[in-house]
Write a protein that holds these residues in place. Sequence first.
Motif, mmCIF file in Angstrom:
data_model
loop_
_atom_site.group_PDB
_atom_site.id
_atom_site.type_symbol
_atom_site.label_atom_id
_atom_site.label_comp_id
_atom_site.label_asym_id
_atom_site.label_seq_id
_atom_site.Cartn_x
_atom_site.Cartn_y
_atom_site.Cartn_z
ATOM 1 N N SER A 60 0.830 -1.220 0.000
ATOM 2 C CA SER A 60 0.000 0.000 0.000
ATOM 3 C C SER A 60 0.858 1.260 0.000
ATOM 4 O O SER A 60 0.513 2.254 -0.645
ATOM 5 C CB SER A 60 -0.941 -0.014 1.210
ATOM 6 O OG SER A 60 -1.830 -1.118 1.133
ATOM 7 N N LEU A 61 1.985 1.208 0.692
ATOM 8 C CA LEU A 61 2.894 2.370 0.692
ATOM 9 C C LEU A 61 3.417 2.629 -0.722
ATOM 10 O O LEU A 61 3.446 3.768 -1.202
ATOM 11 C CB LEU A 61 4.060 2.132 1.655
ATOM 12 C CG LEU A 61 3.720 2.219 3.150
ATOM 13 C CD1 LEU A 61 4.849 1.599 3.996
ATOM 14 C CD2 LEU A 61 3.479 3.672 3.562
ATOM 15 N N PHE A 109 0.386 6.492 -6.815
ATOM 16 C CA PHE A 109 -0.783 7.383 -6.962
ATOM 17 C C PHE A 109 -0.313 8.838 -7.009
ATOM 18 O O PHE A 109 -0.665 9.596 -7.927
ATOM 19 C CB PHE A 109 -1.745 7.169 -5.793
ATOM 20 C CG PHE A 109 -3.018 7.972 -5.869
ATOM 21 C CD1 PHE A 109 -3.064 9.297 -5.440
ATOM 22 C CD2 PHE A 109 -4.186 7.404 -6.370
ATOM 23 C CE1 PHE A 109 -4.238 10.046 -5.519
ATOM 24 C CE2 PHE A 109 -5.367 8.141 -6.429
ATOM 25 C CZ PHE A 109 -5.383 9.467 -6.004
ATOM 26 N N VAL A 110 0.527 9.226 -6.061
ATOM 27 C CA VAL A 110 0.988 10.621 -5.991
ATOM 28 C C VAL A 110 1.813 10.982 -7.225
ATOM 29 O O VAL A 110 1.610 12.037 -7.835
ATOM 30 C CB VAL A 110 1.792 10.850 -4.702
ATOM 31 C CG1 VAL A 110 2.518 12.196 -4.733
ATOM 32 C CG2 VAL A 110 0.882 10.761 -3.479
ATOM 33 N N GLY A 124 -3.898 10.759 4.270
ATOM 34 C CA GLY A 124 -3.119 11.308 5.385
ATOM 35 C C GLY A 124 -1.758 11.792 4.921
ATOM 36 O O GLY A 124 -1.392 11.683 3.740
ATOM 37 N N GLU A 125 -1.020 12.356 5.862
ATOM 38 C CA GLU A 125 0.344 12.825 5.547
ATOM 39 C C GLU A 125 1.268 11.623 5.394
ATOM 40 O O GLU A 125 1.049 10.585 6.022
ATOM 41 C CB GLU A 125 0.825 13.765 6.654
ATOM 42 C CG GLU A 125 -0.018 15.042 6.780
ATOM 43 C CD GLU A 125 -0.285 15.685 5.409
ATOM 44 O OE1 GLU A 125 -1.406 16.174 5.218
ATOM 45 O OE2 GLU A 125 0.598 15.628 4.526
ATOM 46 N N PRO A 126 2.326 11.700 4.547
ATOM 47 C CA PRO A 126 2.708 12.867 3.753
ATOM 48 C C PRO A 126 2.033 12.923 2.380
ATOM 49 O O PRO A 126 2.254 13.851 1.616
ATOM 50 C CB PRO A 126 4.210 12.653 3.578
ATOM 51 C CG PRO A 126 4.328 11.169 3.447
ATOM 52 C CD PRO A 126 3.277 10.592 4.380
ATOM 53 N N TYR A 127 1.180 11.953 2.075
ATOM 54 C CA TYR A 127 0.672 11.848 0.697
ATOM 55 C C TYR A 127 -0.368 12.928 0.394
ATOM 56 O O TYR A 127 -0.379 13.525 -0.678
ATOM 57 C CB TYR A 127 0.092 10.461 0.460
ATOM 58 C CG TYR A 127 1.105 9.370 0.731
ATOM 59 C CD1 TYR A 127 1.123 8.696 1.952
ATOM 60 C CD2 TYR A 127 2.080 9.058 -0.215
ATOM 61 C CE1 TYR A 127 2.077 7.724 2.219
ATOM 62 C CE2 TYR A 127 3.034 8.077 0.038
ATOM 63 C CZ TYR A 127 3.026 7.428 1.257
ATOM 64 O OH TYR A 127 3.978 6.473 1.518
ATOM 65 N N ARG A 128 -1.251 13.190 1.373
ATOM 66 C CA ARG A 128 -2.410 14.068 1.127
ATOM 67 C C ARG A 128 -1.984 15.395 0.503
ATOM 68 O O ARG A 128 -2.539 15.834 -0.496
ATOM 69 C CB ARG A 128 -3.126 14.324 2.441
ATOM 70 C CG ARG A 128 -4.392 15.149 2.364
ATOM 71 C CD ARG A 128 -4.955 15.352 3.767
ATOM 72 N NE ARG A 128 -6.273 15.950 3.798
ATOM 73 C CZ ARG A 128 -6.489 17.254 3.690
ATOM 74 N NH1 ARG A 128 -5.448 18.073 3.491
ATOM 75 N NH2 ARG A 128 -7.715 17.746 3.734
ATOM 76 N N ASP A 129 -0.987 16.003 1.092
ATOM 77 C CA ASP A 129 -0.604 17.346 0.641
ATOM 78 C C ASP A 129 0.318 17.330 -0.577
ATOM 79 O O ASP A 129 0.709 18.391 -1.062
ATOM 80 C CB ASP A 129 0.071 18.110 1.794
ATOM 81 C CG ASP A 129 -0.954 18.439 2.898
ATOM 82 O OD1 ASP A 129 -0.544 18.818 3.996
ATOM 83 O OD2 ASP A 129 -2.172 18.271 2.612
#
Length: 243
Positions: free
Chosen positions: A12-13, A19-20, A52-57
Amino acid sequence: MIQRFRNPRDLSLAAAGLFVRSAREAIAESGRFRVALTGGTSPSGLYRLIAGEPYRDQVDWRKVYVFWGDERWVPITDSRSNAGMAFGTLLKKVPVPPEQVFPMWTAGTRPEEAAARYQQILQANLGDDQRLDLVLLGMGEDGHTASLFPGSAVLDEREKWVDSLWLPGQQMHRITLTVPVINAARKVAVIVFGAAKADALRQVLEGPPDPHAYPSQLIRPRDGELHWLIDDAAGAGLARESP
Ligand code: 6PG
């Protein structure tokens, strides 16, 4: 490309990173990121990570357009709803504009009407090249993906982009993207973990061509990237090491 991970968390990581990266590439190139989410249970860990962080931002959610690869013909409030799961784990937690989120609505219309309507929505919201930037998929223990189930007529659909089907085994209608839409995508990422899927995964990746029995064999992006993200348990039956 097959990437193998020790466990679902590591998988998932990696999927969150994909995704990012896909979002940033697509937004840099076209100003939008058009992604089709998968349903099922496998992606919930990924969706929570991205929320969530760090991906969200790291994602410019103002430029994200969310579609689905398939949906069960149940109300969005039903625990089986793919849209309901994605809203709960991801979409309610990120600032994606609601008008850019397109569930395969299952209220008030017949499945075939909803499928036709969804095709119009896709065609209206994809770019000139009419391609999705990323399609996330899972795979069932029978080798299905999206709602492309073994033996179903939708496997041979090459004109429609979205189709509906009756699933006798689940006494349920489904709506699904068809093979041509998925294979037109720039990237397709299939998330597969767990020992229960090892036999099907071996058949899909290393078995003789038999797409009506193992529909995931149909996932072959025309000129896009295909990423298989699997864990050791699901990959236990594979003869060759990941290339
Ligand atoms: C669905 C999904 C389906 C899913 C597989 C794997 O609506 O059921 O789109 O294609 O990805 O069935 O499901 P799990 O992740 O729950 O194993």
